[in-house]
Design a protein around this motif. Structure first.
Motif, short mmCIF file in Angstrom:
data_model
loop_
_atom_site.label_atom_id
_atom_site.label_comp_id
_atom_site.label_asym_id
_atom_site.label_seq_id
_atom_site.Cartn_x
_atom_site.Cartn_y
_atom_site.Cartn_z
N ARG A 77 -9.65 9.10 -3.30
CA ARG A 77 -8.60 9.06 -4.31
C ARG A 77 -7.76 7.82 -4.03
NH1 ARG A 77 -8.93 14.59 -2.99
NH2 ARG A 77 -7.30 14.40 -1.43
N ASP A 78 -8.05 6.77 -4.76
CA ASP A 78 -7.26 5.55 -4.58
C ASP A 78 -7.17 4.78 -5.89
OD1 ASP A 78 -9.74 4.32 -4.79
OD2 ASP A 78 -9.75 3.52 -2.78
N SER A 113 -2.82 0.66 -4.05
CA SER A 113 -2.57 -0.69 -3.54
C SER A 113 -2.12 -1.58 -4.69
CB SER A 113 -3.83 -1.27 -2.90
OG SER A 113 -4.17 -0.53 -1.75
N VAL A 160 -3.13 10.56 -2.71
CA VAL A 160 -3.70 9.35 -3.30
C VAL A 160 -3.09 8.13 -2.62
CG1 VAL A 160 -1.99 9.24 -5.15
CG2 VAL A 160 -4.22 8.16 -5.50
N SER A 161 -3.82 7.05 -2.59
CA SER A 161 -3.35 5.79 -2.05
C SER A 161 -3.46 4.73 -3.14
CB SER A 161 -4.20 5.39 -0.84
OG SER A 161 -3.81 4.14 -0.35
N SER A 203 1.28 5.43 -0.36
CA SER A 203 0.64 6.74 -0.23
C SER A 203 1.52 7.78 -0.90
CB SER A 203 0.45 7.11 1.24
OG SER A 203 -0.39 6.19 1.87
N LYS A 232 0.85 -1.18 0.00
CA LYS A 232 0.00 0.00 0.00
C LYS A 232 0.90 1.24 0.00
CE LYS A 232 -3.95 2.13 2.12
NZ LYS A 232 -5.01 2.03 3.09
N SER A 244 -5.67 0.79 -7.63
CA SER A 244 -5.29 -0.60 -7.43
C SER A 244 -4.57 -1.08 -8.67
CB SER A 244 -6.53 -1.49 -7.22
OG SER A 244 -7.29 -1.04 -6.14
#
Length: 160
Positions: free
Chosen positions: A106-107, A71, A68-69, A54, A52, A109
């Motif tokens: 805000r993420d 993964s 934003v993050s 950041s 994860k 993947s």
């Protein structure tokens, strides 16, 4: 004479976009256990491996400086597609990840072969990866499918 309404000339929508993220921090959660829900996952064990990350957007300008993050998940099903691509010739993936930028949400993947996660973790730990580049569709209603993800040590706006 009646006033004629002028049509606004709209710029064509961007089909694809490059998202550059500067990495601030990261963690690498991992879970391994007995599989108690065989209706969802096959096999006697279940695992979850991810990184994860950041950071903040550097590019595109309309979301620059927003946190934003991201993964990054390890997936064992991708490795056979890479080692024997002819066998999976009919498989046509549409994306390797997603990005959502909607208000405070805000993420993103991304799915990678699980074998590469130790390399990503070691490079992040040594601070050799400082940026993530995600290339994909332009945001539409706050969502974009990502077609490629890469990690970089340096960022030079002229090179991108």
């Amino acid at each position: 004479m009646a006033n004629k309404k002028r049509r606004k000339v709209r710029q064509p929508k961007k089909e694809f976009e490059l998202y550059i993220i500067e990495i601030d921090s990261w963690e690498a959660p991992y879970f391994f256990g007995v599989n108690f829900n065989k209706d969802i996952i096959d096999g006697p064990f279940w695992e979850h491996a991810s990184v994860k990350i950041s950071g903040k957007f550097i590019q595109p300008g309309k979301i620059e400086e927003k946190a934003v993050s991201i993964s990054v998940y390890g997936d064992r099903d991708i490795t056979p597609c890479l080692t024997d691509p002819v066998k999976y010739d009919e498989y046509k993936p549409k994306a390797v990840g997603t990005l959502t930028v909607r208000g405070k949400l805000r993420d993103g993947s991304a799915w990678f072969p699980i074998d590469i996660l130790p390399v990503i973790i070691s490079m992040l730990g040594a601070e050799r990866y400082r940026y993530i580049a995600m290339q994909g569709h332009a945001l539409y209603r706050g969502h974009a499918n990502i077609r490629s993800v890469s990690f970089h040590q340096e960022y030079d706006e002229d090179d991108w």
